[in-house]
Write a protein that holds these residues in place. Sequence first.
Motif, PDB file in Angstrom:
ATOM      1  N   VAL A   9      -3.898   6.024 -15.649  1.00 30.96           N
ATOM      2  CA  VAL A   9      -2.828   5.605 -15.129  1.00 30.96           C
ATOM      3  C   VAL A   9      -1.863   5.372 -16.083  1.00 30.96           C
ATOM      4  O   VAL A   9      -1.599   4.779 -16.835  1.00 30.96           O
ATOM      5  N   ASN A  10      -0.452   6.625 -15.359  1.00 29.86           N
ATOM      6  CA  ASN A  10       0.768   6.077 -16.032  1.00 29.86           C
ATOM      7  C   ASN A  10       1.001   5.361 -15.404  1.00 29.86           C
ATOM      8  O   ASN A  10       1.779   4.920 -14.418  1.00 29.86           O
ATOM      9  N   PHE A  11       1.074   3.336 -16.683  1.00 31.11           N
ATOM     10  CA  PHE A  11       1.412   2.500 -15.909  1.00 31.11           C
ATOM     11  C   PHE A  11       3.273   2.254 -15.433  1.00 31.11           C
ATOM     12  O   PHE A  11       2.993   1.783 -13.781  1.00 31.11           O
ATOM     13  N   GLU A  12       3.469   2.920 -16.178  1.00 26.77           N
ATOM     14  CA  GLU A  12       5.378   2.844 -15.717  1.00 26.77           C
ATOM     15  C   GLU A  12       5.488   3.447 -14.964  1.00 26.77           C
ATOM     16  O   GLU A  12       6.375   3.023 -13.413  1.00 26.77           O
ATOM     17  N   GLU A  13       5.092   4.810 -14.154  1.00 26.83           N
ATOM     18  CA  GLU A  13       5.082   5.875 -13.249  1.00 26.83           C
ATOM     19  C   GLU A  13       4.355   4.717 -11.789  1.00 26.83           C
ATOM     20  O   GLU A  13       4.822   5.025 -10.803  1.00 26.83           O
ATOM     21  N   PHE A  14       3.546   4.466 -12.449  1.00 29.19           N
ATOM     22  CA  PHE A  14       2.167   2.965 -10.680  1.00 29.19           C
ATOM     23  C   PHE A  14       3.041   2.177 -10.398  1.00 29.19           C
ATOM     24  O   PHE A  14       3.656   2.464  -9.481  1.00 29.19           O
ATOM     25  N   LYS A  15       3.941   1.412 -11.472  1.00 27.63           N
ATOM     26  CA  LYS A  15       4.857   0.207 -11.025  1.00 27.63           C
ATOM     27  C   LYS A  15       6.194   0.905 -10.286  1.00 27.63           C
ATOM     28  O   LYS A  15       6.632   0.308  -9.419  1.00 27.63           O
ATOM     29  N   SER A  16       6.236   2.140 -10.800  1.00 31.77           N
ATOM     30  CA  SER A  16       8.183   2.857 -10.196  1.00 31.77           C
ATOM     31  C   SER A  16       7.626   2.459  -8.785  1.00 31.77           C
ATOM     32  O   SER A  16       8.509   2.756  -8.369  1.00 31.77           O
ATOM     33  N   ASN A  17       6.377   3.615  -8.441  1.00 37.84           N
ATOM     34  CA  ASN A  17       5.933   3.386  -7.177  1.00 37.84           C
ATOM     35  C   ASN A  17       6.311   2.772  -6.097  1.00 37.84           C
ATOM     36  O   ASN A  17       6.509   2.633  -4.957  1.00 37.84           O
ATOM     37  N   ILE A  18       5.253   0.956  -6.776  1.00 30.12           N
ATOM     38  CA  ILE A  18       5.141   0.788  -6.467  1.00 30.12           C
ATOM     39  C   ILE A  18       6.331   0.168  -6.029  1.00 30.12           C
ATOM     40  O   ILE A  18       6.780  -0.567  -4.799  1.00 30.12           O
ATOM     41  N   LYS A  19       7.388  -0.161  -6.468  1.00 32.67           N
ATOM     42  CA  LYS A  19       8.570  -0.695  -6.479  1.00 32.67           C
ATOM     43  C   LYS A  19       9.796   0.200  -4.844  1.00 32.67           C
ATOM     44  O   LYS A  19      10.402  -0.579  -5.040  1.00 32.67           O
ATOM     45  N   TYR A  20       9.752   1.429  -5.504  1.00 33.64           N
ATOM     46  CA  TYR A  20      10.071   2.022  -4.972  1.00 33.64           C
ATOM     47  C   TYR A  20       9.649   1.798  -3.174  1.00 33.64           C
ATOM     48  O   TYR A  20      10.436   1.718  -1.803  1.00 33.64           O
ATOM     49  N   PHE A  21       8.657   1.569  -3.288  1.00 32.03           N
ATOM     50  CA  PHE A  21       7.727   1.060  -1.784  1.00 32.03           C
ATOM     51  C   PHE A  21       8.344  -0.505  -1.374  1.00 32.03           C
ATOM     52  O   PHE A  21       9.149  -0.418  -0.511  1.00 32.03           O
ATOM     53  N   TYR A  22       8.308  -1.041  -1.951  1.00 31.42           N
ATOM     54  CA  TYR A  22       8.465  -2.458  -1.750  1.00 31.42           C
ATOM     55  C   TYR A  22      10.268  -2.607  -1.467  1.00 31.42           C
ATOM     56  O   TYR A  22      10.327  -2.933  -0.489  1.00 31.42           O
ATOM     57  N   GLU A  23      11.133  -1.312  -2.294  1.00 35.09           N
ATOM     58  CA  GLU A  23      12.548  -1.400  -1.589  1.00 35.09           C
ATOM     59  C   GLU A  23      13.111  -0.548  -0.348  1.00 35.09           C
ATOM     60  O   GLU A  23      13.549  -0.762   0.170  1.00 35.09           O
ATOM     61  N   ASN A  24      11.564  -0.202  -0.343  1.00 36.39           N
ATOM     62  CA  ASN A  24      11.884   0.733   1.772  1.00 36.39           C
ATOM     63  C   ASN A  24      11.320   0.843   2.371  1.00 36.39           C
ATOM     64  O   ASN A  24      10.936   0.846   3.367  1.00 36.39           O
ATOM     65  N   ARG A  25      10.366  -1.217   2.424  1.00 37.34           N
ATOM     66  CA  ARG A  25       9.417  -1.501   2.855  1.00 37.34           C
ATOM     67  C   ARG A  25      10.417  -1.365   4.482  1.00 37.34           C
ATOM     68  O   ARG A  25       8.738  -1.679   5.485  1.00 37.34           O
ATOM     69  N   GLY A  26      11.071  -2.270   4.938  1.00 34.84           N
ATOM     70  CA  GLY A  26      11.305  -2.019   6.253  1.00 34.84           C
ATOM     71  C   GLY A  26      10.734  -3.181   6.414  1.00 34.84           C
ATOM     72  O   GLY A  26      11.475  -4.940   6.451  1.00 34.84           O
ATOM     73  N   GLN A  27       9.851  -3.065   7.813  1.00 33.45           N
ATOM     74  CA  GLN A  27       9.139  -4.782   8.349  1.00 33.45           C
ATOM     75  C   GLN A  27       7.816  -4.372   7.663  1.00 33.45           C
ATOM     76  O   GLN A  27       7.469  -6.429   7.964  1.00 33.45           O
ATOM     77  N   CYS A  28       7.303  -3.550   6.935  1.00 37.21           N
ATOM     78  CA  CYS A  28       6.175  -4.200   6.105  1.00 37.21           C
ATOM     79  C   CYS A  28       6.122  -4.700   4.693  1.00 37.21           C
ATOM     80  O   CYS A  28       7.237  -5.173   3.964  1.00 37.21           O
ATOM     81  N   LYS A  29       4.877  -5.798   4.914  1.00 35.41           N
ATOM     82  CA  LYS A  29       5.186  -6.917   3.945  1.00 35.41           C
ATOM     83  C   LYS A  29       4.490  -6.415   2.702  1.00 35.41           C
ATOM     84  O   LYS A  29       3.361  -5.579   3.209  1.00 35.41           O
ATOM     85  N   VAL A  30       4.941  -6.933   1.625  1.00 29.90           N
ATOM     86  CA  VAL A  30       3.737  -6.286   0.370  1.00 29.90           C
ATOM     87  C   VAL A  30       3.108  -7.455  -0.036  1.00 29.90           C
ATOM     88  O   VAL A  30       3.691  -8.419  -0.967  1.00 29.90           O
ATOM     89  N   TYR A  31       1.578  -7.236  -0.575  1.00 32.28           N
ATOM     90  CA  TYR A  31       1.298  -8.068  -1.628  1.00 32.28           C
ATOM     91  C   TYR A  31       0.450  -7.460  -2.638  1.00 32.28           C
ATOM     92  O   TYR A  31      -0.344  -6.371  -2.654  1.00 32.28           O
ATOM     93  N   ILE A  32       0.707  -8.289  -3.631  1.00 29.42           N
ATOM     94  CA  ILE A  32      -0.120  -7.682  -5.161  1.00 29.42           C
ATOM     95  C   ILE A  32      -0.770  -8.858  -5.588  1.00 29.42           C
ATOM     96  O   ILE A  32      -0.259  -9.522  -5.775  1.00 29.42           O
ATOM     97  N   LYS A  33      -1.797  -8.639  -5.511  1.00 28.31           N
ATOM     98  CA  LYS A  33      -2.976  -8.977  -6.089  1.00 28.31           C
ATOM     99  C   LYS A  33      -3.944  -8.753  -6.776  1.00 28.31           C
ATOM    100  O   LYS A  33      -3.915  -7.389  -7.444  1.00 28.31           O
TER     101      LYS A  33
END
Length: 339
Positions: free
Chosen positions: A159-183
């Motif tokens: 896993v390219n960890f920096e790219e992985f984290k960047s994709n999560i960040k993109y989802f969060y920034e464009n999530r609209g009404q969707c809630k994001v939970y990370i565990k």
Amino acid sequence: MRAVINPAYVKERIQLGEVLPLSGPYRITISASQICNFKCFYCTHSLDKNKVLETGFKFKNMEYEELISLADQLLEFPQRLKLIVFSGMGEPLLNEKLPNMIKYLKDNNVSDRVEMYSNASLLNKEITHKLIDAGLDSLKISLEGLSSEKYKKVCKCNVNFEEFKSNIKYFYENRGQCKVYIKIIDACLGEGEDKKFYEMFGSICDEIFIEHLSDCQPLTGDCEGIVNTTRTMYNEPAVVSRVCPLLFYSLYADADCNIYPCVTLGLPLSFSVGNFRNEKIIDMWNGEKVRRLRLQHLNGERNSISVCKECGNMTAMYHKEDDIDKYADKIKILMNDAE
């Protein structure tokens, strides 16, 4: 840190024993895929494939048409479901029809909420927008470490960890009404990494939590002694109940259309109560197989059922509001009256 530190369950819970028996399930877990690109040490996918196949498990995806049939059958219950969760024994994003499945559920108002658990390794901009446009209510992301090296160790995957984290960040920034939970589970963190976890991901999700490694999959058991069963997955004191409440408010649909009487993952096919290709889910919910299983629990005979005796989910997912031991006699009377 923007995120709130919270475990992934509804905090405002009703006293379950006061409302049983139910005319239909509150929740169903759907396995859109029983294939995974990870081989995490605590998961059934890390085991020998032949051993897994012996249980009746099939490494496959659910077809879109099967999801439609499942959704339409869920609409036959008198009350709408509270929650549908895409999770189960695989990575949901490996099913390319997943956004269409979510959209069908949302368009047809099958449940109050539709959530998904994912390792998020396949997230990208295209998939992000498909999931959000489909109406996904919550994306729950399971991390396996805080570096590419840790991912290689824990889940045998590059896993390219920096790219992985960047994709999560993109989802969060464009999530609209969707809630994001990370565990992340505590067994995937090194000494002193708790703070680092919150610092790295606390600004790109709504809720965040460190879960305790629990005995949640029958074939993996206590992960060779790593699991501490005195704590729930929410890192709260564990309580062993006589009656498993999961049998009374939940169902699980695997990728081959088999229905199981609880949300436990990795159960043998012999424990299923039917297949919705040839039997109605509402008939299974009210059927003799499920009724007999519930009565065995209510009568204090849980340990006479080999699958239930070995299952750790009841303890790992314990909530005091769901404890129905003291209601057992009352529920039996109501079940008999309902016949």
